[in-house]
Design an enzyme around this catalytic site. Sequence first.
Site, PDB file in Angstrom:
ATOM      1  N   ASP A  10       0.869  -1.181   0.000  1.00 32.36           N
ATOM      2  CA  ASP A  10       0.000   0.000   0.000  1.00 32.36           C
ATOM      3  C   ASP A  10       0.907   1.233   0.000  1.00 32.36           C
ATOM      4  OD1 ASP A  10      -2.193   1.770   0.414  1.00 32.36           O
ATOM      5  OD2 ASP A  10      -1.938   1.660   2.582  1.00 32.36           O
ATOM      6  N   SER A  11       0.312   2.365  -0.295  1.00 34.37           N
ATOM      7  CA  SER A  11       1.066   3.620  -0.239  1.00 34.37           C
ATOM      8  C   SER A  11       1.492   3.933   1.201  1.00 34.37           C
ATOM      9  CB  SER A  11       0.199   4.761  -0.773  1.00 34.37           C
ATOM     10  OG  SER A  11      -0.996   4.835  -0.017  1.00 34.37           O
ATOM     11  N   TYR A  42      -0.276   8.891  -1.877  1.00 36.84           N
ATOM     12  CA  TYR A  42      -0.175   8.776  -3.337  1.00 36.84           C
ATOM     13  C   TYR A  42      -1.356   9.484  -4.013  1.00 36.84           C
ATOM     14  CZ  TYR A  42       3.383   4.974  -3.262  1.00 36.84           C
ATOM     15  OH  TYR A  42       4.525   4.216  -3.107  1.00 36.84           O
ATOM     16  N   GLY A  43      -2.446   9.638  -3.267  1.00 39.85           N
ATOM     17  CA  GLY A  43      -3.695  10.161  -3.832  1.00 39.85           C
ATOM     18  C   GLY A  43      -3.556  11.395  -4.711  1.00 39.85           C
ATOM     19  N   CYS A  73      -4.335  -0.965  -2.025  1.00 36.98           N
ATOM     20  CA  CYS A  73      -4.431   0.495  -2.094  1.00 36.98           C
ATOM     21  C   CYS A  73      -5.342   0.825  -3.264  1.00 36.98           C
ATOM     22  CB  CYS A  73      -3.042   1.084  -2.320  1.00 36.98           C
ATOM     23  SG  CYS A  73      -3.027   2.851  -2.620  1.00 36.98           S
ATOM     24  N   ASN A  74      -6.361   1.620  -3.008  1.00 40.54           N
ATOM     25  CA  ASN A  74      -7.274   1.977  -4.092  1.00 40.54           C
ATOM     26  C   ASN A  74      -6.605   2.829  -5.156  1.00 40.54           C
ATOM     27  OD1 ASN A  74     -10.486   1.545  -3.949  1.00 40.54           O
ATOM     28  ND2 ASN A  74      -9.523   1.232  -1.965  1.00 40.54           N
ATOM     29  N   THR A  75      -5.769   3.768  -4.711  1.00 44.40           N
ATOM     30  CA  THR A  75      -5.146   4.688  -5.674  1.00 44.40           C
ATOM     31  C   THR A  75      -4.232   3.918  -6.627  1.00 44.40           C
ATOM     32  OG1 THR A  75      -5.248   6.415  -3.986  1.00 44.40           O
ATOM     33  CG2 THR A  75      -3.810   6.820  -5.857  1.00 44.40           C
ATOM     34  N   GLU A 152      -5.981   9.203   9.751  1.00 48.43           N
ATOM     35  CA  GLU A 152      -4.674   8.941  10.377  1.00 48.43           C
ATOM     36  C   GLU A 152      -4.548   9.637  11.728  1.00 48.43           C
ATOM     37  OE1 GLU A 152      -1.197   8.997   8.009  1.00 48.43           O
ATOM     38  OE2 GLU A 152      -2.073   7.506   6.659  1.00 48.43           O
ATOM     39  N   CYS A 184     -11.254   3.765  -0.696  1.00 51.43           N
ATOM     40  CA  CYS A 184      -9.955   4.172  -0.143  1.00 51.43           C
ATOM     41  C   CYS A 184      -9.714   3.363   1.131  1.00 51.43           C
ATOM     42  CB  CYS A 184      -9.963   5.668   0.174  1.00 51.43           C
ATOM     43  SG  CYS A 184      -8.461   6.241   0.983  1.00 51.43           S
ATOM     44  N   THR A 185      -8.465   2.951   1.313  1.00 48.20           N
ATOM     45  CA  THR A 185      -8.109   2.146   2.485  1.00 48.20           C
ATOM     46  C   THR A 185      -8.517   2.795   3.805  1.00 48.20           C
ATOM     47  OG1 THR A 185      -5.970   3.250   2.345  1.00 48.20           O
ATOM     48  CG2 THR A 185      -6.115   0.992   1.483  1.00 48.20           C
ATOM     49  N   HIS A 186      -8.484   4.136   3.851  1.00 54.66           N
ATOM     50  CA  HIS A 186      -8.685   4.844   5.108  1.00 54.66           C
ATOM     51  C   HIS A 186     -10.146   5.041   5.501  1.00 54.66           C
ATOM     52  CE1 HIS A 186      -4.500   5.686   4.497  1.00 54.66           C
ATOM     53  NE2 HIS A 186      -4.415   6.470   5.561  1.00 54.66           N
TER      54      HIS A 186
HETATM   55  N1  DGL Z   1      -3.975   3.992   0.265  1.00 54.73           N
HETATM   56  C1  DGL Z   1      -4.600   5.098  -0.413  1.00 54.73           C
HETATM   57  C2  DGL Z   1      -5.877   4.601  -1.093  1.00 54.73           C
HETATM   58  O1  DGL Z   1      -6.450   3.589  -0.746  1.00 54.73           O
HETATM   59  C3  DGL Z   1      -4.894   6.255   0.522  1.00 54.73           C
HETATM   60  C4  DGL Z   1      -3.666   7.015   0.963  1.00 54.73           C
HETATM   61  C5  DGL Z   1      -2.939   7.701  -0.165  1.00 54.73           C
HETATM   62  O2  DGL Z   1      -3.432   8.697  -0.737  1.00 54.73           O
HETATM   63  O3  DGL Z   1      -1.846   7.243  -0.496  1.00 54.73           O
HETATM   64  O4  DGL Z   1      -6.331   5.220  -2.019  1.00 54.73           O
END
Ligand code: DGL
Length: 268
Positions: A10-11, A42-43, A73-75, A152, A184-186
């Site tokens: 993941d990012s 990464y978004g 990671c979705n991004t 976070e 998104c993971t968060h």
């Molecule tokens: N892990 C990213 C996602 O799921 C969120 C955090 C990021 O922007 O890197 O999109």
Amino acid sequence: MKNNPIGIFDSGIGGLTIVKEIIKALPFESIIYLGDTARVPYGPRSKEVIAKFAKELAQFLLKRDVKCLVVACNTISATSLEEIVKISPVPVIGVVEPTIEAAVKTIRGKKIGVIGTAGTINSGVYEDKIGKLNKSIKVSVGACPLFVPLAEEGLGNHKATKIIAEGYLRGLKKKKIDTLILGCTHYPVLAATIQQIMGKQVKLVDSAKPTAQKLKQLLTEKELVTENRSPEYRFFVTDAPEKVIEVAGRFFGKGLDGNLAKINLPTL
Ligand code: DGL
């Protein structure tokens, strides 16, 4: 091969929401997790930069003989999955397709909303893939960039988060969607606030369970499921581990048991 670990990246550490479900679905599997905490988020980054970083993460795991890769990671999944598949000799799964399949399977009406980072939303991947599965579903999307730092910071239920979320979700509320993908993971950390704003009638679908189930299905098909072995979990990050221990607990639900170490990627 069967007893090799699963590689998950993941990012940052948001992908631990997905690891948690993978452990429940596949309790005997060993896992190596890599979070790029030095370069998260990464978004807001361009597709080229995301793909470059993501390939470095994948290479690190591939060198450790993982039997498959999970892009937690979705991004990265939305922008760069194909690039990872190209360099990987082992099967790769991302979070976008399993999440879409779960949402489309349970949808009651014909209107799906998707929220995610700017990178995920700008990729257009959700509209594209949902359209291919079912043309009659209307898809509305919205980027919610501030949700990542709010999650976070542990501010999921804070009044500032509610105000920001109301602004982000206003457009989707007007569209009268019946299902909302938390792309998104968060965002699972903010689920209670999002649900309160959207109303009980809107079903929230996140990536964690559908991805874990898809992984189980993939490993079963390829006869790669580990049975009756005591698993080993190793967690790697690209910046000082002590910076993320507390936040990691927020996503993982428990501590990382001292199994967290920093690695150096070639370009860092
Ligand atoms: N892990 C990213 C996602 O799921 C969120 C955090 C990021 O922007 O890197 O999109």
